[in-house]
Scaffold this active site. Structure first.
Site, PDB file in Angstrom:
ATOM      1  N   PRO A  22       1.041  -1.099  -0.051  1.00 45.04           N
ATOM      2  CG  PRO A  22      -0.262  -1.248   1.987  1.00 45.04           C
ATOM      3  CD  PRO A  22       0.359  -2.083   1.177  1.00 45.04           C
ATOM      4  CG  ASN A  23      -0.329   4.232   1.076  1.00 43.77           C
ATOM      5  OD1 ASN A  23      -1.124   4.764   0.563  1.00 43.77           O
ATOM      6  ND2 ASN A  23      -0.088   3.844   2.355  1.00 43.77           N
ATOM      7  NE  ARG A  30       2.700   7.391   2.324  1.00 43.49           N
ATOM      8  CZ  ARG A  30       3.328   6.266   2.802  1.00 43.49           C
ATOM      9  NH1 ARG A  30       3.948   5.485   1.820  1.00 43.49           N
ATOM     10  NH2 ARG A  30       2.998   5.960   4.017  1.00 43.49           N
ATOM     11  CE1 TYR A  35       8.537   4.778   3.200  1.00 38.86           C
ATOM     12  CE2 TYR A  35       7.200   7.045   3.338  1.00 38.86           C
ATOM     13  CZ  TYR A  35       7.537   5.701   3.677  1.00 38.86           C
ATOM     14  OH  TYR A  35       6.915   5.218   4.946  1.00 38.86           O
ATOM     15  CG  ASN A  86       8.536  -1.628   0.501  1.00 42.08           C
ATOM     16  OD1 ASN A  86       7.585  -1.769   1.367  1.00 42.08           O
ATOM     17  ND2 ASN A  86       9.084  -0.784   0.252  1.00 42.08           N
ATOM     18  CB  ALA A  89       1.244  -0.058   6.575  1.00 39.64           C
ATOM     19  CG  HIS A  92       4.889  -2.672  10.208  1.00 38.52           C
ATOM     20  ND1 HIS A  92       6.099  -2.849  10.670  1.00 38.52           N
ATOM     21  CD2 HIS A  92       4.863  -1.689   9.526  1.00 38.52           C
ATOM     22  CE1 HIS A  92       6.952  -2.139   9.641  1.00 38.52           C
ATOM     23  NE2 HIS A  92       6.245  -1.194   8.963  1.00 38.52           N
ATOM     24  CD  GLU A 110      10.840  -7.474   6.432  1.00 37.36           C
ATOM     25  OE1 GLU A 110      10.379  -6.836   7.126  1.00 37.36           O
ATOM     26  OE2 GLU A 110      11.501  -8.362   6.988  1.00 37.36           O
ATOM     27  CG  HIS A 112      11.469  -2.450   5.385  1.00 36.09           C
ATOM     28  ND1 HIS A 112      10.193  -2.263   5.364  1.00 36.09           N
ATOM     29  CD2 HIS A 112      11.862  -3.321   6.015  1.00 36.09           C
ATOM     30  CE1 HIS A 112       9.750  -3.235   6.073  1.00 36.09           C
ATOM     31  NE2 HIS A 112      10.718  -4.068   6.113  1.00 36.09           N
ATOM     32  NE  ARG A 119       9.388   6.055   8.938  1.00 38.01           N
ATOM     33  CZ  ARG A 119       8.585   5.799   7.860  1.00 38.01           C
ATOM     34  NH1 ARG A 119       8.654   4.825   7.019  1.00 38.01           N
ATOM     35  NH2 ARG A 119       7.406   6.453   7.965  1.00 38.01           N
ATOM     36  NE  ARG A 123       6.164   4.093  10.046  1.00 39.13           N
ATOM     37  CZ  ARG A 123       5.204   3.967   8.916  1.00 39.13           C
ATOM     38  NH1 ARG A 123       4.994   2.910   8.210  1.00 39.13           N
ATOM     39  NH2 ARG A 123       4.330   4.981   8.911  1.00 39.13           N
TER      40      ARG A 123
END
Length: 158
Positions: A22-23, A30, A35, A86, A89, A92, A110, A112, A119, A123
C-alpha cells in the site's frame, strides 16, 4: 533460512517478483523526505535493466489491497525463483501475508526504503522478517537494485 517454505515449482525459473504494498504507488510524491523522489516506475525500469545484465528477469506488482498481494505470492509459487517484498504498512500487521510467504519455495527478501527501526515504534515489528531469507532496509530506492543483485546471485547459486 530453510524449513519454513512449502510449495512446489515444477520448472526452473529465473524470475524475480518484486511485490509492493500500500501507498508505494505514490513514491516520488508521498513523504519524499522519507522515501525519496524516485517513482515506482523509475525504480522498476532500473531493476529491469539491471536484471537483463544479470541474466534474470524481474516483474513488479503493486497493490493497496492485502488479498491482491497474497494472490501475487501464490502466483509466484509457480512462476518465480525469488520474491522481493516491500509490504509497506502490511509488514507490521499482516499474518495473512506472512502465511502466504511461508508457502513460497524460493528466496525471499524483505525490503524497506527507510529504516523502520529508526521510525515509529509500531514499525519495529515485522510479520515478514520471520519468513524472509534476508532483510534490506534504509538504502532508499537503491535498495531495490541491491535486492535484485542479491536475488539474482541466490537464484544462480541454486
Amino acid at each position: 533460512m530453510t524449513g519454513h517454505k512449502g510449495g512446489n515449482r515444477e520448472m526452473s525459473v529465473q524470475e524475480i517478483l518484486v511485490i509492493n504494498g500500500p501507498n508505494l504507488n505514490l513514491l516520488g510524491q508521498r513523504q519524499p523526505e522519507i522515501y525519496g523522489y524516485d517513482t515506482l516506475q523509475t525504480i522498476e525500469e532500473k531493476c529491469v535493466e539491471l536484471a537483463r545484465e544479470l541474466n534474470v528477469s524481474v516483474r513488479f506488482g503493486q497493490s493497496n489491497h492485502e488479498g491482491a498481494i497474497i494472490d501475487l505470492i501464490h502466483e509466484a509459487r509457480l512462476k518465480s525463483a525469488a520474491i522481493i517484498i516491500n509490504a509497506g504498512a502490511y509488514t507490521h500487521t499482516s499474518a495473512a501475508i506472512h502465511d502466504a510467504l511461508k508457502t513460497f519455495d524460493g528466496y525471499i527478501i524483505e525490503l524497506h526504503i527507510s529504516n523502520p527501526h529508526a521510525r515509529e515504534e509500531f514499525r519495529h515489528k515485522s510479520w515478514i522478517s520471520p519468513v524472509a531469507d534476508a532483510v534490506m532496509a534504509g538504502a532508499g530506492a537503491y535498495g531495490y537494485e541491491l535486492a535484485t543483485r542479491l536475488a539474482a546471485e541466490k537464484i544462480k547459486a541454486k
